[in-house]
Design an enzyme around this catalytic site. Structure first.
Site, short mmCIF file in Angstrom:
data_model
loop_
_atom_site.label_atom_id
_atom_site.label_comp_id
_atom_site.label_asym_id
_atom_site.label_seq_id
_atom_site.Cartn_x
_atom_site.Cartn_y
_atom_site.Cartn_z
NE ARG A 92 4.67 1.50 3.30
CZ ARG A 92 5.66 0.61 3.23
NH1 ARG A 92 6.57 0.57 4.19
NH2 ARG A 92 5.72 -0.26 2.26
N GLY B 224 4.06 -7.69 -0.93
CA GLY B 224 3.73 -9.08 -0.58
C GLY B 224 2.24 -9.33 -0.61
N GLY C 89 6.93 -2.59 -3.65
CA GLY C 89 8.31 -3.04 -3.71
C GLY C 89 9.11 -2.40 -4.83
#
Ligand code: AMP
Length: 398
Positions: free
Chosen positions: A37, A374, A351
């Site tokens: 990230r 999401g 995910g």
């Protein structure tokens, strides 16, 4: 088209940059276990520094539930960032407090400041107006590049954005480009592979894709609600009783809609999740009453492969079985491999499916591994993401 950082002048401006620095940490050692990230945010950070902005980074980390908890401090992330950029990086021990303000005042163009975890203040997740104003008062410009939280209406992703001139960063820009193409003009056939346990999360996606995709392959725990809706015996498999009617409706709708709905033919089953017994294979419509489906079977793998192989575009979200247990990971791993090897464009939502694909060693062969589980699901539902919606369109006055 949303305004991007390339469309604004950031020179000598204080830029509040919302990133997704919600990195996995080893709770015992406090070390970051995966820098992905941070690495993915570097293009935007470096661009802003090169264009002489004062870069004030904010993010959440974990779920501290509105209270200060050192275990969720962003200090280790700031230290990691220091090693990855050539510009000066400092860390503020608060988010909108005295330390943040005095460190911002001391910043020079090209400097980077990482603020403490936004979620140490409960007002962040409440999209509180005062908290949003406090955040806005720290900067001249707001930039969002946290795709993973774009589906949330929080102060740092939504409230603050409307209070400052704003733009999106390179990461969100890329995610939007890829997903818009998939939904509006995909290379066909468009094959969606949907799995996982929470059928209620995937229902709006199936609904939206029924008229857009050519094939929807359904695996994982949610397949059994569909099989039961067809009148099959699913034994002790996971079923969402409340969604059976909806599943039946989708099966009916699929007969006249664009997409063909394809369900598993066979399943690897056991008497419960932790059973040490040898798993047994059952046809989907005839699972023994004492057994539950825990993975797709070899016939299903072969069937799904035939669609994936011929696809122009593959979109995958959700594992094909209880992949956390190696006994039931075969289906998910095989699908990961076929999705990676397809000649078509491959898209994997964040995910579990993203981690399965990385674990299988095929991560690098995926054309687009989304950074937001999401958020990418919400996009596939055909909904606009609040954190993107609030950013000005390019045509609007700068
Ligand atoms: P989701 O968050 O809805 O994508 O669900 C992911 C979870 O689904 C994973 O933790 C899997 O273990 C679980 N899962 C996948 N297949 C099954 C299954 N056949 N029965 C129960 N759980 C499953």
């Amino acid at each position: 088209m949303k305004r991007t950082i390339k469309d604004i002048d950031v020179e000598n401006k204080k830029v509040l940059l919302r990133l997704d620095f919600n990195v996995p940490m080893n709770t015992k050692t406090g070390n970051i276990t995966d820098l992905t990230r941070i690495m993915e945010s570097l293009a935007t950070i470096n661009y802003l520094c090169e264009h002489k902005a004062k870069v004030i980074i904010c993010s959440h980390l974990g779920r501290p539930n509105g209270t200060r908890d050192e275990k969720y401090s962003l200090a280790p992330v700031a230290s990691a960032l220091k090693k990855l950029v050539k510009n000066r990086v400092s860390f503020a021990s608060d988010t909108i407090g005295e330390d943040a303000k005095s460190k911002i005042n001391a910043m020079e163009s090209g400097d980077i400041l990482v603020l403490e975890n936004l979620r140490f203040d409960r007002r962040e997740e409440e999209n509180d107006e005062e908290f949003s104003k406090e955040l806005a008062s720290l900067a001249d410009i707001y930039v969002n590049d946290a795709f993973g939280t774009c589906h949330r209406k929080h102060a740092s992703t939504y409230g603050v954005a409307s209070l400052l001139p704003n733009a999106i960063g390179f990461l969100i820009s890329k995610e939007l480009k890829v997903m818009s193409k998939i939904l509006s003009n995909p290379d066909r056939p468009l094959v969606a592979v949907l799995g996982g346990a929470k059928i209620k999360d995937k229902i709006p996606v199936i609904e939206n894709l029924l008229d857009k995709a050519d094939t929807i392959l359904i695996g994982g725990g949610m397949a059994y609600t569909f099989i039961k809706a067809l009148g099959g015996s699913v034994g002790k498999s996971l079923v969402d009783e409340e969604k059976i009617d909806m599943a039946r409706e989708f099966i009916k709708k699929a007969k006249t809609s664009k997409a063909e709905l394809v369900l598993p033919l066979d399943n690897i089953c056991n008497v419960d999740f932790d059973s040490k017994l040898k798993p047994k294979r059952f046809p989907s419509m005839e699972i023994d009453e004492n057994y539950m489906g825990l993975d797709i079977g070899p016939k299903t793998v072969k069937l799904f492969k035939s669609y994936i192989k011929k696809a122009g575009t593959v979109v995958w979200n959700g594992p094909m079985g209880v992949f956390e247990n190696p006994m039931y990971a075969r289906g998910t791993n095989k699908i990961a491999k076929y999705v990676a090897k397809t000649k078509g464009f491959s898209f994997v939502g964040g995910g579990d499916s993203a981690s399965a694909v990385v674990k299988s060693g095929y991560g690098k062969r995926i054309d687009h591994l989304s950074t937001g589980g999401g958020a990418s699901l919400m996009f596939l539902e055909g909904k606009t993401l609040p954190g993107v919606d609030v950013i000005s369109d390019l045509e609007e006055e700068k």
